[in-house]
Scaffold this motif. Structure first.
Motif, PDB file in Angstrom:
ATOM      1  N   THR A 112       0.814  -1.214   0.000  1.00 55.91           N
ATOM      2  CA  THR A 112       0.000   0.000   0.000  1.00 55.91           C
ATOM      3  C   THR A 112       0.847   1.263   0.000  1.00 55.91           C
ATOM      4  OG1 THR A 112      -0.202  -0.170   2.420  1.00 55.91           O
ATOM      5  CG2 THR A 112      -1.973  -1.121   1.084  1.00 55.91           C
ATOM      6  N   ALA A 114       3.676   1.523  -1.630  1.00 57.56           N
ATOM      7  CA  ALA A 114       4.149   1.645  -3.013  1.00 57.56           C
ATOM      8  C   ALA A 114       3.025   2.052  -3.961  1.00 57.56           C
ATOM      9  CB  ALA A 114       4.760   0.322  -3.468  1.00 57.56           C
ATOM     10  N   ASP A 115       1.797   1.620  -3.652  1.00 57.12           N
ATOM     11  CA  ASP A 115       0.645   1.928  -4.497  1.00 57.12           C
ATOM     12  C   ASP A 115      -0.539   2.251  -3.596  1.00 57.12           C
ATOM     13  OD1 ASP A 115      -1.445   2.114  -6.251  1.00 57.12           O
ATOM     14  OD2 ASP A 115      -1.306   0.066  -7.010  1.00 57.12           O
ATOM     15  N   HIS A 117      -3.495   2.989  -4.088  1.00 61.46           N
ATOM     16  CA  HIS A 117      -4.797   2.475  -4.513  1.00 61.46           C
ATOM     17  C   HIS A 117      -4.889   0.953  -4.444  1.00 61.46           C
ATOM     18  CE1 HIS A 117      -5.349   6.539  -5.684  1.00 61.46           C
ATOM     19  NE2 HIS A 117      -4.595   6.478  -6.764  1.00 61.46           N
ATOM     20  N   ALA A 118      -3.806   0.301  -4.070  1.00 63.55           N
ATOM     21  CA  ALA A 118      -3.776  -1.167  -4.064  1.00 63.55           C
ATOM     22  C   ALA A 118      -4.771  -1.750  -3.073  1.00 63.55           C
ATOM     23  CB  ALA A 118      -2.367  -1.655  -3.748  1.00 63.55           C
ATOM     24  N   ARG A 121      -8.332  -1.291  -4.559  1.00 58.67           N
ATOM     25  CA  ARG A 121      -8.446  -2.055  -5.806  1.00 58.67           C
ATOM     26  C   ARG A 121      -8.516  -3.554  -5.527  1.00 58.67           C
ATOM     27  NH1 ARG A 121      -4.307  -0.014  -8.103  1.00 58.67           N
ATOM     28  NH2 ARG A 121      -2.871  -1.766  -7.834  1.00 58.67           N
ATOM     29  N   HIS A 202     -10.052   5.509  -8.339  1.00 60.70           N
ATOM     30  CA  HIS A 202      -9.614   5.181  -6.980  1.00 60.70           C
ATOM     31  C   HIS A 202     -10.382   4.001  -6.385  1.00 60.70           C
ATOM     32  CE1 HIS A 202      -7.833   9.473  -6.211  1.00 60.70           C
ATOM     33  NE2 HIS A 202      -7.300   8.832  -7.231  1.00 60.70           N
TER      34      HIS A 202
END
Length: 309
Positions: A112, A114-115, A117-118, A121, A202
């Protein structure tokens, strides 16, 4: 006393969890232990001790008792809601909610971070597994909290807070309604399409019981973004304005004289999006409405100095 002391130690561990290797190791071990079912009575006791009544605390047990999340984000609305004689509000401090979530979510912090929206998603197998485990854990915890504290429902103030995602999903599964008194409703028509695009990008979804909004514009926007089933959206107006409406009816407002109101803004307004992650203000003199910001706010300061009354 034991539970209070234990809770204080856990909070200290969390504060130090990004420190030395020893602190991080102790924190990680504590999280693993907290996930075990036999720890649930201790966690439930600790959370119950941290609940804070809002408004009158002398109401009968027949009141509709609502557990409030993210209290600090919508105090005027909660103040109005607490005036209702048949409603009792109790707040779960945000840091306690984050502490509970951290038992599971810390396992995917590398993903999370690093990204961002992970998590929402949820197309990563590890993220899916962690969310499922947290959801199951919260179902058990919410049932126990509801039984001990006579909780009838849970409420928050936005449908896109990541910290609420599994709470809003878990609560209805154990027959505790989850409501969202959505406070971000003032979006003009020109930004609707970009907002819809952003909501979809998002992966904002609402899985709770009812989503309350101020106006039909916001309801339409949320429906087009497919945030939730349209049957869950209810237009109720702005609760926080009730106090002003009462004062106007009583004639407590006088016509203002010699007043200037500044609708302040930041470097990124409207459809302008920052290319850096510095928040709402730009460090780059070539990006954002920096000159406009400086001129407007300096102008207001000069006006105040020139007309002190």
């Amino acid at each position: 006393m034991f539970v209070k002391v234990l809770g204080s130690l856990v909070e200290r561990f969390v504060q130090q969890s990004n420190g030395s290797f020893l602190w991080r190791s102790v924190f990680a071990m504590g999280r693993k232990v907290g996930a075990y079912p036999w720890c649930m009575p201790i966690i439930e006791r600790y959370v119950s001790l941290r609940l804070e009544p809002l408004g009158s605390s002398t109401r009968s047990l027949d009141c509709f008792t609502v557990l409030v999340l993210n209290r600090e984000r919508y105090l005027p609305d909660l103040a109005e809601l607490s005036r209702h004689p048949d409603v009792q509000l109790i707040s779960l401090p945000s840091k306690v909610q984050h502490l509970i979530n951290a038992i599971f979510l810390s396992d995917i912090s590398d993903i999370t971070n690093a990204d961002p929206h992970a998590y929402l998603r949820a197309d990563n197998i590890k993220v899916q597994a962690v969310r499922k485990s947290l959801n199951k854990f919260l179902q058990n915890l919410i049932v126990r909290l509801a039984r001990k504290n006579h909780i009838d429902a849970i409420i928050t103030c936005a449908f896109y807070y990541g910290q609420d995602r599994e709470w809003e999903s878990a609560a209805p599964k154990v027959n505790i309604p989850f409501f969202c008194l959505h406070k971000e409703n003032m979006k003009d028509v020109p930004v609707h399409q970009s907002t819809i695009t952003r909501y979809r990008a998002h992966h904002f979804k609402f899985t709770g019981t009812r989503l309350f909004v101020y106006n039909n514009h916001e309801a339409s926007l949320i429906k087009q973004a497919e945030v939730c089933d349209p049957s869950r959206i209810v237009v109720v107006g702005a609760l926080r304005l009730d106090s002003q409406f009462r004062d106007m009816q009583k004639g407590l407002y006088q016509n203002p004289e010699r007043q200037v109101v500044l609708f302040s803004f930041h470097h990124y307004v409207g459809l302008l999006q920052p290319t850096t992650s510095n928040g709402f203000f730009s460090d780059d003199q070539s990006e954002g409405f920096i000159e406009l910001f400086d001129l407007v706010h300096a102008g207001i300061a000069e006006l105040a100095r020139e007309y002190p009354d």
